[in-house]
Design a protein around this motif. Sequence first.
Motif, PDB file in Angstrom:
ATOM      1  N   GLU A  93      43.461  32.683  40.689  1.00  0.00           N
ATOM      2  CA  GLU A  93      43.266  32.746  39.245  1.00  0.00           C
ATOM      3  C   GLU A  93      41.845  33.235  38.996  1.00  0.00           C
ATOM      4  O   GLU A  93      40.905  32.795  39.644  1.00  0.00           O
ATOM      5  CB  GLU A  93      43.479  31.380  38.608  1.00  0.00           C
ATOM      6  CG  GLU A  93      44.927  30.929  38.682  1.00  0.00           C
ATOM      7  CD  GLU A  93      45.177  29.682  37.873  1.00  0.00           C
ATOM      8  OE1 GLU A  93      44.420  29.416  36.903  1.00  0.00           O
ATOM      9  OE2 GLU A  93      46.115  28.952  38.216  1.00  0.00           O
ATOM     10  N   ALA A 106      37.468  34.758  41.621  1.00  0.00           N
ATOM     11  CA  ALA A 106      38.823  34.211  41.580  1.00  0.00           C
ATOM     12  C   ALA A 106      38.892  33.025  42.518  1.00  0.00           C
ATOM     13  O   ALA A 106      38.129  32.931  43.484  1.00  0.00           O
ATOM     14  CB  ALA A 106      39.855  35.258  41.959  1.00  0.00           C
ATOM     15  N   GLU A 162      42.798  39.096  40.688  1.00  0.00           N
ATOM     16  CA  GLU A 162      44.036  38.402  41.011  1.00  0.00           C
ATOM     17  C   GLU A 162      44.412  38.729  42.449  1.00  0.00           C
ATOM     18  O   GLU A 162      43.840  39.625  43.064  1.00  0.00           O
ATOM     19  CB  GLU A 162      45.165  38.809  40.062  1.00  0.00           C
ATOM     20  CG  GLU A 162      45.497  40.291  40.112  1.00  0.00           C
ATOM     21  CD  GLU A 162      46.535  40.697  39.083  1.00  0.00           C
ATOM     22  OE1 GLU A 162      46.948  39.856  38.275  1.00  0.00           O
ATOM     23  OE2 GLU A 162      46.947  41.854  39.115  1.00  0.00           O
ATOM     24  N   ALA A 208      41.654  29.665  44.170  1.00  0.00           N
ATOM     25  CA  ALA A 208      42.974  29.039  44.320  1.00  0.00           C
ATOM     26  C   ALA A 208      42.821  27.765  45.139  1.00  0.00           C
ATOM     27  O   ALA A 208      42.194  27.785  46.206  1.00  0.00           O
ATOM     28  CB  ALA A 208      43.952  29.984  45.001  1.00  0.00           C
TER      29      ALA A 208
END
Length: 147
Positions: free
Chosen positions: A43, A140, A51, A142
């Motif tokens: 994200e 980003a 992404e 995760a």
Amino acid sequence: MTNRQWTGILGVPAAILLASCGGGGSGGSAEAEGPQPVRVSFEATGGSAAEGAFTLTLDGDTYAASVAIDTYRGPGDYPIEIHAGTCAGGEGPLVLLVTEVEGQEGGEGQSSGRFPASELAGGGPFYVDIHDAQDDTAIACADLPPL
């Protein structure tokens, strides 16, 4: 109808049908299942549009990692790092640099790496993030599930 008639109509003996449906067999799968890969989606953070996906597969005492990203930025290097903690918790201590993606014209790229499973001992939690090597900002993130 007799069993012989069913065999003639279906073209398959009843014993094969039962075995393929799980009847009359040993009750287990003939194939041993290995560890399932862990796949998470990144994200975007810090106002970026980055992404991608990160996959970890346990192979004996080693993790094989693969990553595919699109940073929507220019070409450059994008380190993929595992940190202790969670994405929501902010920048946690660096556990290891997994790999580095050499982003192409639009910032997209793929890479893979391997590392000892012992690097992620201790239960976590852990998260993986993408950094922009030019300014060392996380773009980003995760969270990894328990490994």
